[in-house]
Design a protein around this motif. Structure first.
Motif, PDB file in Angstrom:
ATOM      1  N   PHE A  41       0.862  -1.182   0.000  1.00 23.93           N
ATOM      2  CA  PHE A  41       0.000   0.000   0.000  1.00 23.93           C
ATOM      3  C   PHE A  41       0.896   1.228   0.000  1.00 23.93           C
ATOM      4  CE2 PHE A  41      -2.429  -3.402   1.994  1.00 23.93           C
ATOM      5  CZ  PHE A  41      -3.637  -3.336   1.310  1.00 23.93           C
ATOM      6  N   ASP A  42       0.897   1.934  -1.119  1.00 25.40           N
ATOM      7  CA  ASP A  42       1.768   3.103  -1.265  1.00 25.40           C
ATOM      8  C   ASP A  42       1.146   4.382  -0.713  1.00 25.40           C
ATOM      9  OD1 ASP A  42       3.687   1.533  -2.570  1.00 25.40           O
ATOM     10  OD2 ASP A  42       2.701   1.831  -4.510  1.00 25.40           O
ATOM     11  N   ASN A  43      -0.133   4.332  -0.402  1.00 26.72           N
ATOM     12  CA  ASN A  43      -0.837   5.552  -0.001  1.00 26.72           C
ATOM     13  C   ASN A  43      -0.982   5.695   1.513  1.00 26.72           C
ATOM     14  OD1 ASN A  43      -2.627   3.351   0.091  1.00 26.72           O
ATOM     15  ND2 ASN A  43      -4.411   4.711  -0.028  1.00 26.72           N
ATOM     16  N   VAL A  44      -0.311   4.820   2.297  1.00 28.86           N
ATOM     17  CA  VAL A  44      -0.467   4.896   3.745  1.00 28.86           C
ATOM     18  C   VAL A  44       0.872   5.120   4.439  1.00 28.86           C
ATOM     19  CG1 VAL A  44      -2.516   3.438   3.775  1.00 28.86           C
ATOM     20  CG2 VAL A  44      -0.261   2.399   4.076  1.00 28.86           C
ATOM     21  N   ASP A  45       0.799   5.754   5.587  1.00 30.35           N
ATOM     22  CA  ASP A  45       1.965   5.963   6.442  1.00 30.35           C
ATOM     23  C   ASP A  45       1.473   5.952   7.884  1.00 30.35           C
ATOM     24  OD1 ASP A  45       4.528   6.381   7.269  1.00 30.35           O
ATOM     25  OD2 ASP A  45       4.822   8.258   6.175  1.00 30.35           O
ATOM     26  N   TYR A  46       2.407   6.010   8.827  1.00 32.60           N
ATOM     27  CA  TYR A  46       2.025   5.973  10.227  1.00 32.60           C
ATOM     28  C   TYR A  46       2.589   7.170  10.970  1.00 32.60           C
ATOM     29  CZ  TYR A  46       1.268   4.230  14.962  1.00 32.60           C
ATOM     30  OH  TYR A  46       0.857   4.096  16.270  1.00 32.60           O
ATOM     31  N   ASP A  47       1.695   7.910  11.621  1.00 32.02           N
ATOM     32  CA  ASP A  47       2.079   9.074  12.420  1.00 32.02           C
ATOM     33  C   ASP A  47       2.420   8.577  13.826  1.00 32.02           C
ATOM     34  OD1 ASP A  47       2.227  11.330  14.008  1.00 32.02           O
ATOM     35  OD2 ASP A  47       0.550  12.347  13.038  1.00 32.02           O
ATOM     36  N   VAL A  48       3.714   8.470  14.114  1.00 32.99           N
ATOM     37  CA  VAL A  48       4.167   7.911  15.385  1.00 32.99           C
ATOM     38  C   VAL A  48       3.741   8.785  16.556  1.00 32.99           C
ATOM     39  CG1 VAL A  48       6.191   7.208  16.721  1.00 32.99           C
ATOM     40  CG2 VAL A  48       6.136   6.812  14.255  1.00 32.99           C
ATOM     41  N   ASN A  49       3.843  10.093  16.411  1.00 37.56           N
ATOM     42  CA  ASN A  49       3.537  11.012  17.512  1.00 37.56           C
ATOM     43  C   ASN A  49       2.064  10.966  17.918  1.00 37.56           C
ATOM     44  OD1 ASN A  49       6.212  11.949  17.687  1.00 37.56           O
ATOM     45  ND2 ASN A  49       5.856  13.447  16.057  1.00 37.56           N
ATOM     46  N   ASN A  50       1.182  10.942  16.920  1.00 36.44           N
ATOM     47  CA  ASN A  50      -0.256  10.932  17.196  1.00 36.44           C
ATOM     48  C   ASN A  50      -0.864   9.531  17.160  1.00 36.44           C
ATOM     49  OD1 ASN A  50      -0.680  13.823  17.470  1.00 36.44           O
ATOM     50  ND2 ASN A  50      -0.220  13.927  15.273  1.00 36.44           N
ATOM     51  N   SER A  56      -2.772   9.234   2.182  1.00 34.33           N
ATOM     52  CA  SER A  56      -2.666  10.344   1.238  1.00 34.33           C
ATOM     53  C   SER A  56      -3.952  10.528   0.441  1.00 34.33           C
ATOM     54  CB  SER A  56      -1.488  10.119   0.290  1.00 34.33           C
ATOM     55  OG  SER A  56      -1.634   8.898  -0.418  1.00 34.33           O
ATOM     56  N   ALA A  57      -4.584   9.406   0.128  1.00 34.47           N
ATOM     57  CA  ALA A  57      -5.855   9.469  -0.610  1.00 34.47           C
ATOM     58  C   ALA A  57      -6.633   8.194  -0.302  1.00 34.47           C
ATOM     59  CB  ALA A  57      -5.611   9.596  -2.108  1.00 34.47           C
ATOM     60  N   ILE A  58      -7.724   8.332   0.421  1.00 35.14           N
ATOM     61  CA  ILE A  58      -8.522   7.167   0.784  1.00 35.14           C
ATOM     62  C   ILE A  58      -9.506   6.852  -0.338  1.00 35.14           C
ATOM     63  CG2 ILE A  58     -10.224   8.572   2.034  1.00 35.14           C
ATOM     64  CD1 ILE A  58     -10.500   6.183   3.973  1.00 35.14           C
ATOM     65  N   ASP A  59      -9.530   5.596  -0.769  1.00 36.99           N
ATOM     66  CA  ASP A  59     -10.427   5.264  -1.879  1.00 36.99           C
ATOM     67  C   ASP A  59     -11.852   5.072  -1.372  1.00 36.99           C
ATOM     68  OD1 ASP A  59     -10.856   2.568  -1.028  1.00 36.99           O
ATOM     69  OD2 ASP A  59      -9.022   1.946  -2.036  1.00 36.99           O
ATOM     70  N   LEU A  94      -7.792   0.879   8.213  1.00 34.77           N
ATOM     71  CA  LEU A  94      -6.593   1.433   7.580  1.00 34.77           C
ATOM     72  C   LEU A  94      -5.277   0.909   8.145  1.00 34.77           C
ATOM     73  CD1 LEU A  94      -7.652   5.192   7.195  1.00 34.77           C
ATOM     74  CD2 LEU A  94      -7.868   3.321   5.526  1.00 34.77           C
ATOM     75  N   PHE A  95      -5.212   0.703   9.465  1.00 36.84           N
ATOM     76  CA  PHE A  95      -3.944   0.298  10.062  1.00 36.84           C
ATOM     77  C   PHE A  95      -3.428  -1.041   9.544  1.00 36.84           C
ATOM     78  CE2 PHE A  95      -1.338  -1.411  13.636  1.00 36.84           C
ATOM     79  CZ  PHE A  95      -0.298  -0.491  13.547  1.00 36.84           C
TER      80      PHE A  95
END
Length: 222
Positions: A41-50, A56-59, A94-95
């Motif tokens: 999945f190229d459109n996801v990342d993880y915000d460690v702080n929050n 980036s773009a949810i289908d 999403l996770f």
């Protein structure tokens, strides 16, 4: 009637039984197997702080899944907080995509199991999914209107399966939805625990590892 063991069989017969199994296992675990494919999945990342999944773009399909799961969670009780329901639904959908990238996931799930069990992948078994989703969604957070806990089916045998569940505050596994990211290779599968055609779910309790009395005595002497 006593059936012969594998050791009692002629060498040729053993080979006829063992070799096809090895070939099938290697074939299914191969990157070139037509029955398996990489999941990325190229459109996801993880915000460690929050501690949130960033997309980036949810289908539209994922957005629909989140909406449907949120509605299902809201129907678990009249006091369910919509913000809690929305958070759980969003992260449950999403996770798993973040985990798929971390696991270097291969589909179908049993192929990932083979890769993990043969040392070609570090994680990706069902209990990894359940633990990592629990650590992300539940650990260190306070839910006033929801109960999130792990469930297990067939604990201790080869068909064991683990998931995270969500229920109204104070309710048990029998009143919960399973949040299963393993079964469909990071595509969340959810339904009532009592409606699952494949598994009978109960509350998960970690198994206590039995320690040999000899080992305990030896440790005390040291």
């Amino acid at each position: 009637m006593n059936l012969p063991s594998l050791n009692d069989l002629p060498v040729l017969t053993k080979a006829m039984l063992v070799v096809p199994t090895l070939i099938i296992t290697l074939f299914l675990s191969s990157c070139s197997s037509p029955f398996s494919h990489d999941i990325r999945f190229d459109n996801v990342d993880y915000d460690v702080n929050n501690r949130r999944t960033v997309v980036s773009a949810i289908d539209s399909l994922d957005a629909f899944k989140i909406k449907e799961l949120r509605s299902a969670i809201m129907e678990l009780g009249s006091e369910i907080d919509i913000n809690e329901a929305n958070f759980v639904a969003r992260e449950a959908v999403l996770f798993p995509m973040v985990l798929a990238n971390q696991y270097r996931l291969v589909s179908p799930p049993n192929t990932q199991n083979v890769l993990v069990n043969t040392g070609k992948r570090e994680r990706g078994l069902c209990h990894h999914w359940a633990k990592d989703m629990t650590d992300h969604i539940v650990k260190g957070r306070v839910f006033r209107t929801l109960t999130l806990q792990r469930a297990v089916a067939n604990q201790g045998n080869n068909f064991e399966h683990n998931v995270l569940t969500v229920a109204a505050k104070g309710k048990g596994i029998e009143d919960a939805y399973i949040l299963d990211a393993w079964r469909h290779s990071a595509k969340l599968y959810w339904l009532k625990t009592t409606e699952d055609p494949d598994y009978d779910w109960v509350k998960y309790y970690p198994r206590v590892r039995k320690v040999s009395p000899i080992a305990t005595i030896s440790k005390q002497i040291q």
